[in-house]
Design a protein around this motif. Structure first.
Motif, mmCIF file in Angstrom:
data_model
loop_
_atom_site.group_PDB
_atom_site.id
_atom_site.type_symbol
_atom_site.label_atom_id
_atom_site.label_comp_id
_atom_site.label_asym_id
_atom_site.label_seq_id
_atom_site.Cartn_x
_atom_site.Cartn_y
_atom_site.Cartn_z
ATOM 1 N N ASN A 130 5.307 -0.307 -4.497
ATOM 2 C CA ASN A 130 5.132 0.442 -5.665
ATOM 3 C C ASN A 130 3.372 -0.119 -6.314
ATOM 4 N N PHE A 131 2.489 0.790 -6.109
ATOM 5 C CA PHE A 131 1.137 0.452 -6.234
ATOM 6 C C PHE A 131 0.571 1.364 -7.547
ATOM 7 N N LYS A 132 -0.221 0.522 -8.102
ATOM 8 C CA LYS A 132 -1.026 1.242 -9.251
ATOM 9 C C LYS A 132 -2.020 2.072 -8.560
ATOM 10 N N LEU A 133 -2.121 3.353 -9.195
ATOM 11 C CA LEU A 133 -3.153 4.500 -8.773
ATOM 12 C C LEU A 133 -4.571 4.093 -8.666
ATOM 13 N N SER A 134 -5.351 4.064 -7.521
ATOM 14 C CA SER A 134 -6.578 3.901 -7.487
ATOM 15 C C SER A 134 -7.458 4.845 -6.681
ATOM 16 N N GLU A 135 -8.759 4.835 -6.818
ATOM 17 C CA GLU A 135 -9.582 5.735 -6.101
ATOM 18 C C GLU A 135 -9.534 5.508 -4.443
ATOM 19 N N THR A 136 -9.126 4.340 -4.152
ATOM 20 C CA THR A 136 -8.883 4.091 -2.741
ATOM 21 C C THR A 136 -7.287 4.225 -2.043
ATOM 22 N N LEU A 137 -6.525 4.375 -2.763
ATOM 23 C CA LEU A 137 -4.938 4.161 -2.518
ATOM 24 C C LEU A 137 -4.798 5.410 -1.320
ATOM 25 N N LEU A 138 -5.435 6.757 -1.796
ATOM 26 C CA LEU A 138 -5.059 7.680 -0.575
ATOM 27 C C LEU A 138 -5.705 7.332 0.677
ATOM 28 N N LYS A 139 -7.149 6.768 0.682
ATOM 29 C CA LYS A 139 -7.733 6.395 1.807
ATOM 30 C C LYS A 139 -7.005 5.475 2.649
ATOM 31 N N LYS A 140 -6.443 4.545 2.026
ATOM 32 C CA LYS A 140 -5.350 3.496 2.670
ATOM 33 C C LYS A 140 -4.202 4.007 3.186
ATOM 34 N N GLN A 141 -3.713 5.225 2.599
ATOM 35 C CA GLN A 141 -2.609 5.567 3.263
ATOM 36 C C GLN A 141 -2.881 6.461 4.457
ATOM 37 N N ALA A 142 -4.086 7.432 4.231
ATOM 38 C CA ALA A 142 -4.457 7.873 5.428
ATOM 39 C C ALA A 142 -4.671 6.900 6.658
ATOM 40 N N GLN A 143 -5.197 5.868 6.392
ATOM 41 C CA GLN A 143 -5.450 4.959 7.192
ATOM 42 C C GLN A 143 -4.425 4.372 7.952
ATOM 43 N N LEU A 144 -3.236 4.175 7.149
ATOM 44 C CA LEU A 144 -1.822 3.776 7.772
ATOM 45 C C LEU A 144 -1.202 4.913 8.507
ATOM 46 N N LEU A 145 -1.469 5.969 8.160
ATOM 47 C CA LEU A 145 -0.900 7.204 8.862
ATOM 48 C C LEU A 145 -1.691 7.346 10.249
ATOM 49 N N MET A 146 -2.914 7.180 10.313
ATOM 50 C CA MET A 146 -3.477 7.221 11.589
ATOM 51 C C MET A 146 -3.035 6.036 12.520
ATOM 52 N N GLN A 147 -2.620 5.058 11.950
ATOM 53 C CA GLN A 147 -2.185 3.859 13.160
ATOM 54 C C GLN A 147 -0.784 4.145 13.346
ATOM 55 N N ILE A 148 -0.023 4.744 12.745
ATOM 56 C CA ILE A 148 1.651 5.116 13.129
ATOM 57 C C ILE A 148 1.909 6.447 13.624
ATOM 58 N N LYS A 149 0.711 7.179 13.690
ATOM 59 C CA LYS A 149 1.163 8.768 14.093
ATOM 60 C C LYS A 149 1.619 8.828 15.483
ATOM 61 N N LYS A 150 1.469 7.903 16.443
ATOM 62 C CA LYS A 150 2.212 8.125 17.478
ATOM 63 C C LYS A 150 3.395 7.119 17.737
ATOM 64 N N SER A 151 3.876 6.616 16.706
ATOM 65 C CA SER A 151 5.173 5.738 16.768
ATOM 66 C C SER A 151 6.265 6.694 16.120
ATOM 67 N N GLU A 152 7.224 6.630 17.350
ATOM 68 C CA GLU A 152 8.334 7.656 17.050
ATOM 69 C C GLU A 152 9.354 6.998 16.228
ATOM 70 N N ASP A 153 9.712 5.682 16.331
ATOM 71 C CA ASP A 153 10.576 4.898 15.362
ATOM 72 C C ASP A 153 10.302 4.379 14.182
ATOM 73 N N VAL A 154 9.020 5.165 13.702
ATOM 74 C CA VAL A 154 8.534 4.566 12.293
ATOM 75 C C VAL A 154 8.944 5.547 11.393
ATOM 76 N N PHE A 155 9.381 4.841 10.101
ATOM 77 C CA PHE A 155 9.569 6.064 8.832
ATOM 78 C C PHE A 155 8.558 5.818 7.823
ATOM 79 N N TYR A 156 8.146 7.041 7.366
ATOM 80 C CA TYR A 156 7.235 6.725 6.415
ATOM 81 C C TYR A 156 7.335 7.879 5.358
ATOM 82 N N THR A 157 7.441 7.711 3.988
ATOM 83 C CA THR A 157 7.385 8.672 3.019
ATOM 84 C C THR A 157 6.538 7.971 1.695
ATOM 85 N N SER A 158 5.965 8.834 0.932
ATOM 86 C CA SER A 158 5.414 8.384 -0.170
ATOM 87 C C SER A 158 5.792 9.429 -1.431
ATOM 88 N N SER A 159 5.558 8.951 -2.554
ATOM 89 C CA SER A 159 5.466 9.607 -3.812
ATOM 90 C C SER A 159 4.419 9.395 -5.068
#
Length: 221
Positions: free
Chosen positions: A94-123
Protein backbone atom coordinates in the motif's frame (compact mmCIF):
# COMPACT_ATOMS: atom_id res chain seq x y z
CA UNK A 1 -52.32 2.58 14.73
CA UNK A 2 -52.08 2.57 10.95
CA UNK A 3 -50.87 -0.89 9.88
CA UNK A 4 -49.19 0.59 6.80
CA UNK A 5 -47.17 2.90 9.02
CA UNK A 6 -46.05 -0.01 11.17
CA UNK A 7 -45.25 -2.06 8.08
CA UNK A 8 -43.16 0.76 6.61
CA UNK A 9 -41.26 1.30 9.86
CA UNK A 10 -40.51 -2.41 10.21
CA UNK A 11 -39.42 -2.67 6.57
CA UNK A 12 -37.01 0.25 6.95
CA UNK A 13 -35.64 -1.30 10.15
CA UNK A 14 -35.01 -4.67 8.46
CA UNK A 15 -33.31 -2.97 5.49
CA UNK A 16 -30.67 -1.69 7.89
CA UNK A 17 -30.00 -5.21 9.20
CA UNK A 18 -28.80 -7.33 6.23
CA UNK A 19 -28.12 -10.44 8.30
CA UNK A 20 -31.60 -10.18 9.77
CA UNK A 21 -33.04 -9.79 6.29
CA UNK A 22 -31.38 -13.01 5.18
CA UNK A 23 -32.57 -14.88 8.27
CA UNK A 24 -36.15 -13.81 7.54
CA UNK A 25 -35.86 -14.89 3.93
CA UNK A 26 -34.57 -18.32 4.95
CA UNK A 27 -37.26 -18.78 7.61
CA UNK A 28 -34.77 -19.45 10.40
CA UNK A 29 -35.97 -16.82 12.84
CA UNK A 30 -38.98 -16.80 15.16
CA UNK A 31 -41.20 -13.87 14.16
CA UNK A 32 -42.79 -13.49 17.59
CA UNK A 33 -39.41 -13.36 19.29
CA UNK A 34 -38.13 -10.89 16.71
CA UNK A 35 -41.21 -8.71 17.12
CA UNK A 36 -40.58 -8.60 20.86
CA UNK A 37 -36.94 -7.68 20.26
CA UNK A 38 -37.61 -4.78 17.87
CA UNK A 39 -40.77 -3.47 19.57
CA UNK A 40 -39.09 -0.67 21.52
CA UNK A 41 -37.09 0.52 18.49
CA UNK A 42 -40.18 0.68 16.29
CA UNK A 43 -42.13 2.49 19.00
CA UNK A 44 -39.35 5.07 19.30
CA UNK A 45 -39.34 5.53 15.54
CA UNK A 46 -43.10 6.05 15.39
CA UNK A 47 -43.33 7.76 18.78
CA UNK A 48 -46.36 5.58 19.55
CA UNK A 49 -47.19 2.29 21.17
CA UNK A 50 -47.28 -0.66 18.79
CA UNK A 51 -49.05 -3.98 19.29
CA UNK A 52 -46.82 -7.04 19.03
CA UNK A 53 -49.35 -8.64 16.68
CA UNK A 54 -48.97 -5.77 14.21
CA UNK A 55 -45.21 -6.26 14.24
CA UNK A 56 -45.54 -10.00 13.64
CA UNK A 57 -47.85 -9.36 10.67
CA UNK A 58 -45.40 -6.82 9.23
CA UNK A 59 -42.50 -9.24 9.63
CA UNK A 60 -44.48 -12.05 8.01
CA UNK A 61 -45.32 -9.83 5.06
CA UNK A 62 -41.63 -8.98 4.63
CA UNK A 63 -40.49 -12.62 4.91
CA UNK A 64 -43.09 -13.69 2.34
CA UNK A 65 -41.90 -11.14 -0.24
CA UNK A 66 -38.12 -10.98 0.33
CA UNK A 67 -37.25 -13.92 -1.90
CA UNK A 68 -39.44 -12.74 -4.76
CA UNK A 69 -38.24 -9.14 -4.68
CA UNK A 70 -34.52 -9.67 -4.28
CA UNK A 71 -33.09 -13.02 -3.26
CA UNK A 72 -34.56 -15.00 -6.14
CA UNK A 73 -32.60 -13.02 -8.76
CA UNK A 74 -29.44 -13.12 -6.68
CA UNK A 75 -29.61 -16.89 -6.18
CA UNK A 76 -30.18 -17.41 -9.90
CA UNK A 77 -27.10 -15.34 -10.69
CA UNK A 78 -24.94 -17.06 -8.06
CA UNK A 79 -25.78 -20.46 -9.55
CA UNK A 80 -24.25 -19.21 -12.80
CA UNK A 81 -20.92 -18.22 -11.27
CA UNK A 82 -18.05 -19.15 -13.58
CA UNK A 83 -14.51 -20.19 -12.70
CA UNK A 84 -13.19 -19.68 -9.19
CA UNK A 85 -9.41 -19.28 -9.30
CA UNK A 86 -7.08 -19.33 -6.32
CA UNK A 87 -3.59 -17.82 -6.22
CA UNK A 88 -1.44 -18.12 -3.09
CA UNK A 89 1.89 -16.69 -1.86
CA UNK A 90 1.08 -13.06 -2.59
CA UNK A 91 2.36 -9.77 -1.18
CA UNK A 92 0.21 -6.66 -0.78
CA UNK A 93 1.82 -3.20 -0.91
CA UNK A 94 0.00 0.00 0.00
CA UNK A 95 1.67 3.20 -1.25
CA UNK A 96 0.89 6.86 -0.88
CA UNK A 97 0.07 8.31 -4.29
CA UNK A 98 2.89 10.22 -5.95
CA UNK A 99 3.80 11.64 -9.33
CA UNK A 100 6.24 8.77 -9.90
CA UNK A 101 4.19 5.79 -8.72
CA UNK A 102 2.62 5.02 -12.10
CA UNK A 103 6.03 5.16 -13.78
CA UNK A 104 7.36 2.66 -11.25
CA UNK A 105 4.41 0.37 -11.92
CA UNK A 106 5.10 0.56 -15.65
CA UNK A 107 8.73 -0.33 -14.95
CA UNK A 108 7.67 -3.38 -12.95
CA UNK A 109 5.25 -4.51 -15.65
CA UNK A 110 7.96 -4.26 -18.30
CA UNK A 111 10.23 -6.55 -16.30
CA UNK A 112 7.59 -9.21 -15.59
CA UNK A 113 5.62 -9.17 -18.85
CA UNK A 114 7.22 -12.40 -20.09
CA UNK A 115 6.82 -14.24 -16.79
CA UNK A 116 3.83 -16.58 -17.00
CA UNK A 117 3.86 -17.61 -13.34
CA UNK A 118 3.62 -14.08 -11.93
CA UNK A 119 0.51 -12.50 -10.42
CA UNK A 120 0.08 -8.73 -10.55
CA UNK A 121 -2.89 -6.48 -9.92
CA UNK A 122 -3.37 -2.96 -8.60
CA UNK A 123 -6.06 -0.58 -7.43
CA UNK A 124 -5.95 3.19 -7.04
CA UNK A 125 -7.83 5.31 -4.52
CA UNK A 126 -7.93 9.05 -3.85
CA UNK A 127 -4.74 9.19 -1.81
CA UNK A 128 -3.23 5.72 -2.01
CA UNK A 129 -2.67 2.76 -4.28
CA UNK A 130 -2.39 -0.96 -3.61
CA UNK A 131 -0.17 -3.28 -5.63
CA UNK A 132 -0.40 -7.05 -5.20
CA UNK A 133 2.32 -9.29 -6.61
CA UNK A 134 3.58 -12.85 -6.36
CA UNK A 135 5.98 -13.53 -3.52
CA UNK A 136 8.67 -14.55 -6.02
CA UNK A 137 8.96 -10.99 -7.39
CA UNK A 138 8.58 -9.14 -4.09
CA UNK A 139 12.32 -8.47 -4.03
CA UNK A 140 12.05 -6.83 -7.44
CA UNK A 141 9.05 -4.79 -6.28
CA UNK A 142 10.93 -3.72 -3.14
CA UNK A 143 13.76 -2.41 -5.29
CA UNK A 144 11.61 -0.63 -7.87
CA UNK A 145 9.36 1.07 -5.31
CA UNK A 146 12.03 1.80 -2.68
CA UNK A 147 11.74 5.57 -3.15
CA UNK A 148 7.95 5.55 -2.75
CA UNK A 149 6.14 6.06 0.55
CA UNK A 150 5.15 2.60 1.74
CA UNK A 151 2.23 2.76 4.18
CA UNK A 152 1.58 -0.95 4.56
CA UNK A 153 2.98 -4.28 3.41
CA UNK A 154 1.68 -7.77 4.12
CA UNK A 155 2.93 -11.16 2.93
CA UNK A 156 1.55 -14.73 3.00
CA UNK A 157 -1.68 -13.78 1.28
CA UNK A 158 -3.97 -15.55 -1.16
CA UNK A 159 -6.44 -14.26 -3.73
CA UNK A 160 -9.68 -15.84 -4.89
CA UNK A 161 -10.93 -14.53 -8.24
CA UNK A 162 -14.57 -15.19 -9.09
CA UNK A 163 -15.93 -14.85 -12.62
CA UNK A 164 -19.47 -13.50 -12.46
CA UNK A 165 -22.29 -13.72 -15.04
CA UNK A 166 -22.72 -10.56 -17.08
CA UNK A 167 -26.08 -9.81 -15.46
CA UNK A 168 -24.33 -9.22 -12.11
CA UNK A 169 -24.07 -5.49 -12.88
CA UNK A 170 -27.86 -5.07 -12.80
CA UNK A 171 -28.63 -7.11 -9.67
CA UNK A 172 -27.94 -5.49 -6.27
CA UNK A 173 -26.70 -7.67 -3.42
CA UNK A 174 -24.35 -10.06 -5.23
CA UNK A 175 -21.23 -9.07 -3.31
CA UNK A 176 -23.13 -9.10 -0.05
CA UNK A 177 -23.69 -12.86 -0.36
CA UNK A 178 -19.93 -13.45 -0.71
CA UNK A 179 -19.12 -11.27 2.28
CA UNK A 180 -21.92 -12.78 4.33
CA UNK A 181 -20.76 -16.36 3.85
CA UNK A 182 -17.14 -15.46 4.57
CA UNK A 183 -18.12 -13.49 7.64
CA UNK A 184 -20.03 -16.51 8.94
CA UNK A 185 -16.79 -18.49 8.59
CA UNK A 186 -14.90 -15.74 10.48
CA UNK A 187 -12.80 -15.06 7.38
CA UNK A 188 -11.39 -11.54 7.12
CA UNK A 189 -11.12 -9.93 3.68
CA UNK A 190 -8.02 -7.76 3.44
CA UNK A 191 -8.81 -6.23 0.08
CA UNK A 192 -11.40 -6.39 -2.71
CA UNK A 193 -10.51 -5.69 -6.32
CA UNK A 194 -13.23 -5.86 -8.96
CA UNK A 195 -13.80 -5.42 -12.67
CA UNK A 196 -17.14 -5.57 -14.46
CA UNK A 197 -17.47 -9.35 -14.39
CA UNK A 198 -14.78 -10.45 -11.94
CA UNK A 199 -14.15 -9.89 -8.25
CA UNK A 200 -10.90 -10.74 -6.46
CA UNK A 201 -10.85 -11.21 -2.69
CA UNK A 202 -7.53 -10.99 -0.86
CA UNK A 203 -7.07 -12.86 2.44
CA UNK A 204 -4.52 -14.67 4.59
CA UNK A 205 -3.13 -17.92 3.19
CA UNK A 206 -4.36 -20.03 6.09
CA UNK A 207 -8.06 -19.28 5.46
CA UNK A 208 -8.17 -19.56 1.68
CA UNK A 209 -9.34 -23.19 1.60
CA UNK A 210 -12.29 -22.45 3.88
CA UNK A 211 -13.08 -19.36 1.81
CA UNK A 212 -13.00 -21.33 -1.44
CA UNK A 213 -15.39 -23.95 -0.05
CA UNK A 214 -17.78 -21.27 1.23
CA UNK A 215 -17.85 -19.50 -2.15
CA UNK A 216 -18.16 -22.77 -4.08
CA UNK A 217 -21.26 -23.66 -2.04
CA UNK A 218 -22.95 -20.49 -3.27
CA UNK A 219 -23.24 -22.15 -6.68
CA UNK A 220 -25.55 -24.74 -5.15
CA UNK A 221 -27.82 -22.71 -2.87
Amino acid sequence: MNATTVSFAVTEYIKQKPFLSTALDQGIINLTALARMIKSDIEKKLNKKVQKGALVMALKRISDTLEFTSTHQIVKTLRNIGEINVRSSLVDYNFKLSETLLKKQAQLLMQIKKSEDVFYTSSRGVGESNIIVSQNISGLADEIFKSETLKFKQSNLSAITIKLPEENVSIPGIYYFFFQRLSWQNINIIEVISTTNEVTLLMNDQVVIDAFVAIQKLKHI
